[in-house]
Write an enzyme that holds these catalytic residues in place. Structure first.
Site, short mmCIF file in Angstrom:
data_model
loop_
_atom_site.label_atom_id
_atom_site.label_comp_id
_atom_site.label_asym_id
_atom_site.label_seq_id
_atom_site.Cartn_x
_atom_site.Cartn_y
_atom_site.Cartn_z
N HIS A 134 15.95 -2.74 -2.05
CA HIS A 134 15.46 -1.47 -2.60
C HIS A 134 16.03 -0.32 -1.77
CE1 HIS A 134 12.50 -4.10 -4.57
NE2 HIS A 134 12.30 -3.11 -5.40
N LYS A 138 11.85 3.20 0.67
CA LYS A 138 10.68 2.45 0.15
C LYS A 138 9.72 2.17 1.29
CE LYS A 138 9.42 -1.68 -2.50
NZ LYS A 138 8.35 -1.02 -3.25
N1 LIG Z 1 6.05 -1.22 -11.09
C1 LIG Z 1 7.33 -0.88 -11.10
O1 LIG Z 1 8.12 -1.32 -11.97
C2 LIG Z 1 7.84 0.03 -10.03
C3 LIG Z 1 9.20 0.42 -10.01
C4 LIG Z 1 9.60 1.30 -9.00
C5 LIG Z 1 8.69 1.76 -8.07
N2 LIG Z 1 7.39 1.32 -8.12
C6 LIG Z 1 6.38 1.79 -7.19
O2 LIG Z 1 5.88 3.04 -7.70
C7 LIG Z 1 5.44 3.85 -6.60
C8 LIG Z 1 6.14 5.20 -6.67
O3 LIG Z 1 7.55 4.99 -6.50
P1 LIG Z 1 8.58 6.22 -6.51
O4 LIG Z 1 9.91 5.64 -6.28
O5 LIG Z 1 8.36 7.06 -7.70
O6 LIG Z 1 8.08 7.01 -5.20
P2 LIG Z 1 8.20 8.55 -4.89
O7 LIG Z 1 9.48 9.09 -5.46
O8 LIG Z 1 7.95 8.70 -3.42
O9 LIG Z 1 7.00 9.23 -5.70
C9 LIG Z 1 5.65 9.08 -5.37
C10 LIG Z 1 4.94 10.36 -5.76
O10 LIG Z 1 3.54 10.18 -5.60
C11 LIG Z 1 3.02 11.31 -4.92
N3 LIG Z 1 1.78 10.96 -4.24
C12 LIG Z 1 1.60 10.38 -3.03
N4 LIG Z 1 0.30 10.21 -2.78
C13 LIG Z 1 -0.36 10.69 -3.87
C14 LIG Z 1 -1.73 10.78 -4.22
N5 LIG Z 1 -2.70 10.39 -3.39
N6 LIG Z 1 -2.06 11.32 -5.43
C15 LIG Z 1 -1.10 11.76 -6.28
N7 LIG Z 1 0.22 11.71 -5.99
C16 LIG Z 1 0.58 11.16 -4.80
C17 LIG Z 1 4.12 11.70 -3.97
O11 LIG Z 1 3.92 13.02 -3.50
P3 LIG Z 1 4.52 13.47 -2.05
O12 LIG Z 1 6.00 13.56 -2.28
O13 LIG Z 1 3.83 14.75 -1.80
O14 LIG Z 1 4.16 12.38 -1.08
C18 LIG Z 1 5.34 11.55 -4.88
O15 LIG Z 1 5.54 12.69 -5.69
C19 LIG Z 1 5.75 3.03 -5.33
O16 LIG Z 1 4.61 2.31 -4.94
C20 LIG Z 1 6.84 2.08 -5.78
O17 LIG Z 1 6.88 0.90 -5.01
C21 LIG Z 1 6.96 0.49 -9.08
#
Ligand SMILES: NC(=O)c1ccc[n+]([C@@H]2O[C@H](COP(=O)([O-])OP(=O)(O)OC[C@H]3O[C@@H](n4cnc5c(N)ncnc54)[C@H](OP(=O)(O)O)[C@@H]3O)[C@@H](O)[C@H]2O)c1
Length: 248
Positions: A134, A138
């Site tokens: 990844h 991450k």
């Molecule tokens: N299931 C799937 O297929 C899949 C695929 C890819 C990723 N994921 C997972 O999805 C999650 C997000 O991934 P990403 O790549 O999008 O990460 P990301 O780009 O870091 O986005 C996460 C977002 O959530 C916000 N956030 C953090 N804490 C929060 C809270 N308490 N309430 C509301 N918003 C909050 C962050 O804000 P800040 O920037 O202010 O911290 C950021 O905007 C991760 O856990 C990742 O492992 C899942």
């Protein structure tokens, strides 16, 4: 009647892709986009949200799910980090509130098929190792997908005639043999330029079988997210894994 959707974590990478995908659907609409500084509970009530998609952070996901269910919405959860104990507690809460909480470690249909094929293979080939890659930022390792794959391999092995070799030895000379989860070593690679890749390698006498899935764009996750939003309206309690939603 259209499904009212809130995307929580809407300004992150998965959140942005989810908002764009929902906006393309005729039977659903985005009623709010929320981030770290928003009052999620108030937004759910104010917009009478039917479904909240959570794409946030492992530290926040459990409390977010409690808020979503208590405020009367269904939860579709892509964020990794929910423990088995969290899942049990959420199942009880969701059933009490007559809502669903769909938790998918991976929304990519190809990745889900890779996991299912891994379970099948493990029934015949017990020795397996996982290499997942990844992006560098991450926050968790191993990935939720790798853990779920290892869970399924363990399930497949329970029917196996041949059990796997001993767990990873911990001697000084074996420092790089991966993280042993339910008898499957997992090796995590974190590099720029990667979105989500995974290989599952099975060993047999005189050969190996490799199952491999590569994600080249976050669009790969969106058909699964959209399917879960629709299905969440008809489910009760916690559902773990896109394969359950797909019915495979
Ligand atoms: N299931 C799937 O297929 C899949 C695929 C890819 C990723 N994921 C997972 O999805 C999650 C997000 O991934 P990403 O790549 O999008 O990460 P990301 O780009 O870091 O986005 C996460 C977002 O959530 C916000 N956030 C953090 N804490 C929060 C809270 N308490 N309430 C509301 N918003 C909050 C962050 O804000 P800040 O920037 O202010 O911290 C950021 O905007 C991760 O856990 C990742 O492992 C899942």
């Amino acid at each position: 009647m259209s499904i009212n959707v809130i995307v929580n974590g809407a300004f992150g990478k998965m959140g942005e892709a989810t908002v764009a995908a929902v906006r393309q659907q005729e039977d659903m609409r985005i009623v709010a986009t929320t981030g770290r500084n928003d009052d999620l509970a108030a937004k759910i009530t104010h917009h009478t949200a039917d479904v909240v998609v959570d794409m946030t952070h492992p530290d926040a996901v459990f409390n977010n799910c409690i808020t979503i269910l208590q405020k009367g919405a269904h939860a579709v959860v892509g964020t990794t980090g929910l423990t088995d104990a969290n899942i049990t507690a959420l199942d009880t809460l969701a059933k009490k509130e007559k809502k669903s909480c769909i938790n998918c470690p991976n929304f990519a249909i190809g990745a889900v098929l890779m996991m299912q094929f891994s379970k099948q293979a493990a029934t015949y080939l017990s020795d397996a190792e996982i290499i997942e890659a990844h992006r560098k930022e991450k926050v968790d390792s191993p990935s939720g997908t790798a853990l779920r794959t290892a869970d399924l391999i363990a399930e497949g092995r329970s029917d196996a005639l041949v059990q796997p070799s001993d767990v990873i030895p911990q001697e000084e000379s074996q420092k790089a043999r991966g993280y042993n989860y339910k008898g499957t070593p997992i090796h995590s690679v974190r590099l720029p330029g990667v979105i989500a890749d995974q290989q599952v390698i099975f060993g047999e006498l005189g050969g190996t079988l490799t199952l491999s899935h590569k994600t080249t764009s976050r669009e790969a996750f969106m058909p699964g997210v959209i399917l879960c939003i629709r299905q969440s309206m008809h489910r009760l309690g916690v559902v773990v894994g896109l394969e359950k939603v797909m019915g495979i």
